[in-house]
Design a protein around this motif. Structure first.
Motif, PDB file in Angstrom:
ATOM      1  N   MET A  13      -5.308   1.785 -10.950  1.00  0.00           N
ATOM      2  CA  MET A  13      -5.740   2.848 -10.018  1.00  0.00           C
ATOM      3  C   MET A  13      -4.655   3.306  -8.847  1.00  0.00           C
ATOM      4  SD  MET A  13      -9.034   1.035  -8.557  1.00  0.00           S
ATOM      5  CE  MET A  13      -8.960  -0.883  -8.143  1.00  0.00           C
ATOM      6  N   ILE A  14      -4.083   2.112  -8.481  1.00  0.00           N
ATOM      7  CA  ILE A  14      -3.084   2.474  -7.471  1.00  0.00           C
ATOM      8  C   ILE A  14      -1.771   3.329  -7.568  1.00  0.00           C
ATOM      9  CG2 ILE A  14      -1.511   1.294  -5.552  1.00  0.00           C
ATOM     10  CD1 ILE A  14      -3.413  -0.844  -5.379  1.00  0.00           C
ATOM     11  N   PRO A  15      -1.289   3.041  -8.769  1.00  0.00           N
ATOM     12  CA  PRO A  15      -0.150   4.047  -9.046  1.00  0.00           C
ATOM     13  C   PRO A  15      -0.613   5.532  -9.412  1.00  0.00           C
ATOM     14  CG  PRO A  15       0.039   1.902 -10.455  1.00  0.00           C
ATOM     15  CD  PRO A  15      -1.216   1.827  -9.661  1.00  0.00           C
ATOM     16  N   PHE A  16      -1.784   5.428 -10.104  1.00  0.00           N
ATOM     17  CA  PHE A  16      -2.520   6.640 -10.319  1.00  0.00           C
ATOM     18  C   PHE A  16      -2.725   7.400  -9.202  1.00  0.00           C
ATOM     19  CE2 PHE A  16      -4.019   5.771 -14.867  1.00  0.00           C
ATOM     20  CZ  PHE A  16      -2.302   5.781 -15.186  1.00  0.00           C
ATOM     21  N   GLY A  17      -2.838   6.754  -8.046  1.00  0.00           N
ATOM     22  CA  GLY A  17      -3.322   7.505  -6.742  1.00  0.00           C
ATOM     23  C   GLY A  17      -4.824   7.585  -6.497  1.00  0.00           C
ATOM     24  N   VAL A  18      -5.557   6.725  -7.400  1.00  0.00           N
ATOM     25  CA  VAL A  18      -7.110   6.923  -7.535  1.00  0.00           C
ATOM     26  C   VAL A  18      -7.632   5.798  -6.119  1.00  0.00           C
ATOM     27  CG1 VAL A  18      -9.208   6.320  -8.799  1.00  0.00           C
ATOM     28  CG2 VAL A  18      -7.345   7.349  -9.668  1.00  0.00           C
ATOM     29  N   SER A  31      -8.096  -8.409  13.039  1.00  0.00           N
ATOM     30  CA  SER A  31      -7.824  -9.245  14.501  1.00  0.00           C
ATOM     31  C   SER A  31      -7.753  -8.235  15.372  1.00  0.00           C
ATOM     32  CB  SER A  31      -6.682 -10.199  14.320  1.00  0.00           C
ATOM     33  OG  SER A  31      -5.705  -9.146  14.094  1.00  0.00           O
ATOM     34  N   THR A  32      -7.337  -6.951  15.200  1.00  0.00           N
ATOM     35  CA  THR A  32      -7.318  -6.049  16.468  1.00  0.00           C
ATOM     36  C   THR A  32      -8.549  -4.948  16.431  1.00  0.00           C
ATOM     37  OG1 THR A  32      -5.707  -4.409  15.307  1.00  0.00           O
ATOM     38  CG2 THR A  32      -5.016  -6.338  16.509  1.00  0.00           C
ATOM     39  N   GLY A  33      -8.865  -4.599  15.204  1.00  0.00           N
ATOM     40  CA  GLY A  33      -9.890  -3.456  15.091  1.00  0.00           C
ATOM     41  C   GLY A  33      -9.132  -2.235  14.851  1.00  0.00           C
ATOM     42  N   LYS A  34      -8.078  -2.236  14.743  1.00  0.00           N
ATOM     43  CA  LYS A  34      -7.072  -0.883  14.731  1.00  0.00           C
ATOM     44  C   LYS A  34      -7.344  -0.311  13.245  1.00  0.00           C
ATOM     45  CE  LYS A  34      -2.333   0.787  14.391  1.00  0.00           C
ATOM     46  NZ  LYS A  34      -0.878   0.494  14.192  1.00  0.00           N
ATOM     47  N   VAL A  35      -7.835   1.037  12.987  1.00  0.00           N
ATOM     48  CA  VAL A  35      -7.802   1.665  11.659  1.00  0.00           C
ATOM     49  C   VAL A  35      -6.304   1.854  11.216  1.00  0.00           C
ATOM     50  CG1 VAL A  35      -8.558   3.466  10.661  1.00  0.00           C
ATOM     51  CG2 VAL A  35      -9.844   2.926  12.419  1.00  0.00           C
ATOM     52  N   LEU A  36      -6.305   1.196   9.898  1.00  0.00           N
ATOM     53  CA  LEU A  36      -4.968   1.195   9.251  1.00  0.00           C
ATOM     54  C   LEU A  36      -4.719   2.495   8.021  1.00  0.00           C
ATOM     55  CD1 LEU A  36      -4.589  -2.556   8.714  1.00  0.00           C
ATOM     56  CD2 LEU A  36      -3.573  -1.147  10.322  1.00  0.00           C
ATOM     57  N   SER A  37      -5.905   2.787   7.810  1.00  0.00           N
ATOM     58  CA  SER A  37      -5.825   3.942   6.615  1.00  0.00           C
ATOM     59  C   SER A  37      -7.436   4.392   6.535  1.00  0.00           C
ATOM     60  CB  SER A  37      -5.381   3.278   5.472  1.00  0.00           C
ATOM     61  OG  SER A  37      -5.590   3.949   4.498  1.00  0.00           O
ATOM     62  N   THR A  38      -7.270   5.781   6.323  1.00  0.00           N
ATOM     63  CA  THR A  38      -8.827   6.433   6.190  1.00  0.00           C
ATOM     64  C   THR A  38      -8.599   7.291   4.921  1.00  0.00           C
ATOM     65  OG1 THR A  38      -7.848   8.290   7.663  1.00  0.00           O
ATOM     66  CG2 THR A  38      -9.463   6.508   8.713  1.00  0.00           C
ATOM     67  N   ASN A  39      -7.912   6.902   4.032  1.00  0.00           N
ATOM     68  CA  ASN A  39      -7.770   7.720   2.698  1.00  0.00           C
ATOM     69  C   ASN A  39      -9.102   7.599   1.561  1.00  0.00           C
ATOM     70  OD1 ASN A  39      -5.257   8.536   3.416  1.00  0.00           O
ATOM     71  ND2 ASN A  39      -4.315   6.797   2.469  1.00  0.00           N
ATOM     72  N   PRO A  40      -9.170   8.647   0.970  1.00  0.00           N
ATOM     73  CA  PRO A  40     -10.208   8.558  -0.078  1.00  0.00           C
ATOM     74  C   PRO A  40      -9.806   7.289  -1.127  1.00  0.00           C
ATOM     75  CG  PRO A  40      -9.434  10.771   0.154  1.00  0.00           C
ATOM     76  CD  PRO A  40      -8.491   9.811   0.972  1.00  0.00           C
TER      77      PRO A  40
END
Length: 180
Positions: A39-44, A110-119
């Motif tokens: 699923m990661i290589p397919f972009g799912v 630890s920081t609460g920073k958003v790292l990603s919001t991808n589907p």
């Protein structure tokens, strides 16, 4: 006709028809399983990000994770009820928040920073693969029958492979014994 030959012929019929009928379900399970593996290589699915290195006892509380994820303003994620699952990944020090509509948020633990919001469609694929998308009736009837049929197909296949070998061995033994 001997009982062993009748059993062999019956085994062939059972093997053929159960295999043909259930091949649809086998293919569905195999295809969704392969997509899950890749699923990661397919972009799912969204690749797992890495948060700031720290110990798990320094992770932000769950209430803060929920409020950060809900405040991202992703489409179809209006309330806490829209959250399907929250995963904590200690190796990456990341929270993965998965919503019912295949949206995903990765938050540094630890920081609460958003790292990603991808589907992230992995949750949808998992529910398809394990049958829960269709409901418990599917999981406990169709998947049970499919699993039992796979066992039956295996045994009938072993029998269809082994029976001719056994017959040949017995014929060779019989000819060898008659020559002596």
């Amino acid at each position: 006709m001997s009982k062993s030959v009748k059993l062999y012929q019956f085994s062939r019929k059972v093997h053929k028809w159960s295999g043909l009928i259930l091949s649809v379900f086998f293919m569905f399970i195999a295809v969704t399983g392969l997509v899950l593996v890749y699923m990661i290589p397919f972009g799912v699915a969204d690749e797992l990000r890495t948060g700031k290195e720290s110990s798990p006892d320094q992770a932000i509380p769950m209430e803060k994770v929920v409020s950060i994820a809900a405040s991202e303003g992703l489409p179809g994620t209006d309330s806490v009820d829209d959250i399907f699952r929250i995963e904590y990944r200690p190796s990456a020090n990341v929270y993965q928040v998965r919503f019912n509509n295949s949206q995903g948020v990765q938050i540094d633990a630890s920081t609460g920073k958003v790292l990603s919001t991808n589907p992230d469609y992995s949750t949808f694929l998992i529910t398809l693969h394990d049958g829960s998308f269709f409901g418990n009736w599917y999981r406990y009837t169709i998947l049970t029958m499919t699993g039992l049929a796979l066992i039956l197909l295996s045994f009938s296949g072993y029998y269809m492979f082994g029976f001719p070998l056994y017959k040949r061995l017995m014929a060779k033994r019989k000819t060898r014994d008659s020559e002596i």
